[in-house]
Design a protein around this motif. Structure first.
Motif, PDB file in Angstrom:
ATOM      1  N   ALA A 169      -6.170   3.107  -8.757  1.00  0.00           N
ATOM      2  CA  ALA A 169      -7.013   1.911  -8.700  1.00  0.00           C
ATOM      3  C   ALA A 169      -6.281   0.779  -7.981  1.00  0.00           C
ATOM      4  O   ALA A 169      -6.870   0.054  -7.162  1.00  0.00           O
ATOM      5  CB  ALA A 169      -7.408   1.477 -10.111  1.00  0.00           C
ATOM      6  N   ASP A 170      -4.984   0.633  -8.273  1.00  0.00           N
ATOM      7  CA  ASP A 170      -4.185  -0.383  -7.575  1.00  0.00           C
ATOM      8  C   ASP A 170      -4.093  -0.079  -6.082  1.00  0.00           C
ATOM      9  O   ASP A 170      -4.133  -0.990  -5.246  1.00  0.00           O
ATOM     10  CB  ASP A 170      -2.775  -0.448  -8.173  1.00  0.00           C
ATOM     11  N   LEU A 171      -3.948   1.211  -5.754  1.00  0.00           N
ATOM     12  CA  LEU A 171      -3.851   1.609  -4.350  1.00  0.00           C
ATOM     13  C   LEU A 171      -5.136   1.279  -3.613  1.00  0.00           C
ATOM     14  O   LEU A 171      -5.106   0.757  -2.488  1.00  0.00           O
ATOM     15  CB  LEU A 171      -3.544   3.108  -4.249  1.00  0.00           C
ATOM     16  N   GLU A 172      -6.284   1.574  -4.227  1.00  0.00           N
ATOM     17  CA  GLU A 172      -7.566   1.273  -3.592  1.00  0.00           C
ATOM     18  C   GLU A 172      -7.710  -0.227  -3.342  1.00  0.00           C
ATOM     19  O   GLU A 172      -8.204  -0.655  -2.290  1.00  0.00           O
ATOM     20  CB  GLU A 172      -8.713   1.791  -4.453  1.00  0.00           C
ATOM     21  N   ALA A 173      -7.242  -1.031  -4.314  1.00  0.00           N
ATOM     22  CA  ALA A 173      -7.316  -2.483  -4.146  1.00  0.00           C
ATOM     23  C   ALA A 173      -6.406  -2.941  -3.007  1.00  0.00           C
ATOM     24  O   ALA A 173      -6.789  -3.808  -2.207  1.00  0.00           O
ATOM     25  CB  ALA A 173      -6.924  -3.178  -5.449  1.00  0.00           C
ATOM     26  N   SER A 174      -5.212  -2.361  -2.922  1.00  0.00           N
ATOM     27  CA  SER A 174      -4.281  -2.759  -1.855  1.00  0.00           C
ATOM     28  C   SER A 174      -4.780  -2.301  -0.491  1.00  0.00           C
ATOM     29  O   SER A 174      -4.565  -2.981   0.512  1.00  0.00           O
ATOM     30  CB  SER A 174      -2.882  -2.200  -2.126  1.00  0.00           C
ATOM     31  N   GLU A 175      -5.486  -1.165  -0.433  1.00  0.00           N
ATOM     32  CA  GLU A 175      -6.051  -0.710   0.833  1.00  0.00           C
ATOM     33  C   GLU A 175      -7.184  -1.628   1.287  1.00  0.00           C
ATOM     34  O   GLU A 175      -7.315  -1.927   2.481  1.00  0.00           O
ATOM     35  CB  GLU A 175      -6.539   0.734   0.696  1.00  0.00           C
ATOM     36  N   GLU A 176      -8.001  -2.067   0.326  1.00  0.00           N
ATOM     37  CA  GLU A 176      -9.075  -3.003   0.668  1.00  0.00           C
ATOM     38  C   GLU A 176      -8.490  -4.311   1.185  1.00  0.00           C
ATOM     39  O   GLU A 176      -8.998  -4.894   2.150  1.00  0.00           O
ATOM     40  CB  GLU A 176      -9.954  -3.257  -0.560  1.00  0.00           C
TER      41      GLU A 176
ATOM     42  N   ARG B 240       0.835  -1.213   0.000  1.00  0.00           N
ATOM     43  CA  ARG B 240       0.000   0.000   0.000  1.00  0.00           C
ATOM     44  C   ARG B 240       0.868   1.262   0.000  1.00  0.00           C
ATOM     45  O   ARG B 240       0.634   2.198  -0.772  1.00  0.00           O
ATOM     46  CB  ARG B 240      -0.916  -0.023   1.222  1.00  0.00           C
ATOM     47  N   ARG B 241       1.886   1.278   0.837  1.00  0.00           N
ATOM     48  CA  ARG B 241       2.748   2.458   0.934  1.00  0.00           C
ATOM     49  C   ARG B 241       3.556   2.692  -0.346  1.00  0.00           C
ATOM     50  O   ARG B 241       3.755   3.835  -0.758  1.00  0.00           O
ATOM     51  CB  ARG B 241       3.686   2.321   2.133  1.00  0.00           C
ATOM     52  N   ARG B 242       4.022   1.605  -0.978  1.00  0.00           N
ATOM     53  CA  ARG B 242       4.785   1.764  -2.225  1.00  0.00           C
ATOM     54  C   ARG B 242       3.922   2.348  -3.322  1.00  0.00           C
ATOM     55  O   ARG B 242       4.390   3.182  -4.113  1.00  0.00           O
ATOM     56  CB  ARG B 242       5.369   0.422  -2.651  1.00  0.00           C
ATOM     57  N   ARG B 243       2.678   1.934  -3.388  1.00  0.00           N
ATOM     58  CA  ARG B 243       1.787   2.482  -4.415  1.00  0.00           C
ATOM     59  C   ARG B 243       1.455   3.945  -4.133  1.00  0.00           C
ATOM     60  O   ARG B 243       1.361   4.754  -5.050  1.00  0.00           O
ATOM     61  CB  ARG B 243       0.529   1.616  -4.516  1.00  0.00           C
ATOM     62  N   GLN B 244       1.294   4.272  -2.853  1.00  0.00           N
ATOM     63  CA  GLN B 244       1.073   5.677  -2.507  1.00  0.00           C
ATOM     64  C   GLN B 244       2.299   6.503  -2.851  1.00  0.00           C
ATOM     65  O   GLN B 244       2.198   7.629  -3.366  1.00  0.00           O
ATOM     66  CB  GLN B 244       0.752   5.815  -1.025  1.00  0.00           C
ATOM     67  N   SER B 245       3.476   5.969  -2.585  1.00  0.00           N
ATOM     68  CA  SER B 245       4.724   6.672  -2.909  1.00  0.00           C
ATOM     69  C   SER B 245       4.849   6.888  -4.412  1.00  0.00           C
ATOM     70  O   SER B 245       5.276   7.957  -4.860  1.00  0.00           O
ATOM     71  CB  SER B 245       5.924   5.870  -2.388  1.00  0.00           C
ATOM     72  N   ALA B 246       4.449   5.876  -5.202  1.00  0.00           N
ATOM     73  CA  ALA B 246       4.498   6.026  -6.664  1.00  0.00           C
ATOM     74  C   ALA B 246       3.566   7.141  -7.125  1.00  0.00           C
ATOM     75  O   ALA B 246       3.912   7.928  -8.013  1.00  0.00           O
ATOM     76  CB  ALA B 246       4.128   4.706  -7.332  1.00  0.00           C
ATOM     77  N   LEU B 247       2.381   7.216  -6.503  1.00  0.00           N
ATOM     78  CA  LEU B 247       1.447   8.299  -6.834  1.00  0.00           C
ATOM     79  C   LEU B 247       2.053   9.659  -6.500  1.00  0.00           C
ATOM     80  O   LEU B 247       1.955  10.613  -7.283  1.00  0.00           O
ATOM     81  CB  LEU B 247       0.138   8.117  -6.061  1.00  0.00           C
ATOM     82  N   ASP B 248       2.673   9.758  -5.331  1.00  0.00           N
ATOM     83  CA  ASP B 248       3.297  11.012  -4.925  1.00  0.00           C
ATOM     84  C   ASP B 248       4.398  11.410  -5.905  1.00  0.00           C
ATOM     85  O   ASP B 248       4.565  12.592  -6.220  1.00  0.00           O
ATOM     86  CB  ASP B 248       3.876  10.894  -3.511  1.00  0.00           C
ATOM     87  N   HIS B 249       5.138  10.422  -6.399  1.00  0.00           N
ATOM     88  CA  HIS B 249       6.226  10.712  -7.327  1.00  0.00           C
ATOM     89  C   HIS B 249       5.698  11.200  -8.682  1.00  0.00           C
ATOM     90  O   HIS B 249       6.354  12.000  -9.346  1.00  0.00           O
ATOM     91  CB  HIS B 249       7.108   9.478  -7.514  1.00  0.00           C
ATOM     92  N   ILE B 250       4.514  10.731  -9.081  1.00  0.00           N
ATOM     93  CA  ILE B 250       3.934  11.221 -10.334  1.00  0.00           C
ATOM     94  C   ILE B 250       3.603  12.701 -10.214  1.00  0.00           C
ATOM     95  O   ILE B 250       3.837  13.486 -11.135  1.00  0.00           O
ATOM     96  CB  ILE B 250       2.693  10.391 -10.722  1.00  0.00           C
TER      97      ILE B 250
END
Length: 380
Positions: A359-366, A158-168
């Protein structure tokens, strides 16, 4: 889950205190000063010395005791805790895993925070009796460690996907500056023009509330909260206008940029979001409706990167306000249309990538929430 204990049975609670000496950098004898941000995982920003202070070690748990973040739990920190933080020390560390207990308490944040808010005090603070009454499943320490490891892996995804979003988001801003330079400094010596040259500026309004026929379901009525968004596009509004309200109100079409120009906090001045549908909006917001020849994505990103210019045009009040006249006069960079359009293509690709990541982040949070629930109900 056959056996359980209450949190108060397994921890010793001790409130922190304001340190006598606080420094902006490490000095001899000083320790990291653990306050709200540090409990949330931010690296220590200050250091403190106090012989009578309350020390935490990485095997202790910390909880934010006061304020809007009351109930936030962290662990793995080392230093002196401030007055808004309390230490939870395990009475039997050979029987309890710090991360297991910490993750269980983190899953109870909403409950703890709601109870803190409900106490009726001006400043919310944790209800000690209710905190200590939280039920903890008593299971083998090896099993605790296994559960904590599973949750750590899921949280890591979850954190890696959030970090990727922040980097975008950083990539978008960085690409703008790389191509055009900073709107504040104009180090590339580009031609400039006032915002009014890029688009028509419209200030929103509020149709009279005493006339209930102005409010219904015809068109969204946007407020500043809908502009404070991580996706670059307006969030849906809970309030809408009727066709009668639309006729009285002010609207902006899709591809406009909405900017907060009146706010309760100066930091919120210059917040911006794109429209992907026609909307109405209130008087705290100015819309820039792009002229022909202005790429809407380029314009939006210039507002994003040029936020300090908008804030500089604000009045020196505690709340902050940028008048329509001053807003229209702010000078922005004006490269030729071809370069604007090319940047717009880059922005579109970055946004598509961000949408897939979200979308990937939402799935990982669920997944994380599901695993957390199962873990603490004996199903993992």
């Amino acid at each position: 889950m056959t056996h359980a204990v209450q949190l108060g049975d397994i921890i010793q609670l001790r409130k922190g205190k304001k340190a006598l000496e606080v420094y902006d950098q490490r000095v001899n004898g000083a320790m990291p000063y653990i306050q709200i941000d540090e409990v949330r995982g931010v690296a220590p920003q200050k250091y403190a010395h106090d012989a009578k202070g309350v020390i935490v070690t990485p095997v202790d748990l910390c909880i934010v005791w006061d304020g809007a973040n009351a109930g936030t739990v962290g662990y793995g920190v080392d230093g002196l805790i401030g007055s808004t933080v309390a230490r939870m020390r395990l009475k039997a560390p050979d029987e309890w895993d710090t991360e297991f207990v910490g993750r269980l308490l983190q899953s109870k944040f909403r409950q703890i925070n709601d109870e803190a808010q409900a106490r009726g005090a001006t400043i919310p603070h944790v209800d000690k009796s209710k905190l200590e009454a939280i039920v903890i499943p008593r299971i083998d320490r090896f099993e605790q460690r296994r559960i904590a490891t599973i949750l750590a892996k899921a949280d890591g995804i979850r954190r890696r996907r959030q970090s990727a979003l922040d980097h975008i988001d950083l990539l978008i801003k960085g690409e703008f500056v790389a191509r055009f330079g900073s709107p504040q400094k104009n180090e590339k010596n580009l031609q400039t023009a006032p915002i009014s040259a890029f688009g028509r500026v419209v200030t929103g309004n509020t149709p009279p509330r005493k006339d209930l026929e102005n409010y219904g379901d015809a068109i969204e009525w946007i407020k500043s909260d809908n502009i404070n968004t991580p996706s670059h596009f307006l969030t849906p509004s809970t309030e809408r206008l009727t066709e009668r309200g639309r006729a009285i109100g002010r609207t902006a079409p899709a591809a406009s940029t909405l900017v907060t120009c009146i706010a309760g906090s100066p930091n919120a001045i210059g917040n911006a979001a794109l429209t992907d549908r026609e909307v109405a909006f209130n008087q705290q917001i100015n819309a820039i409706i792009p002229h022909e020849g202005t790429d809407p994505y380029f314009l939006y990103c210039q507002v994003l990167v040029g936020k300090p210019l908008i804030q500089a045009a604000s009045t020196n009040s505690m709340k902050g306000m940028v008048s329509k006249r001053k807003f229209q006069e702010i000078e922005f960079l004006l490269p030729d249309n071809e370069k604007q359009v090319d940047f717009g293509r880059f922005f579109s690709k970055a946004i598509n990538m961000a949408q897939n990541l979200r979308a990937d982040l939402e799935a990982s949070e669920e997944l994380f929430l599901s695993l957390t629930y199962r873990a603490f109900h004996g199903e993992l």
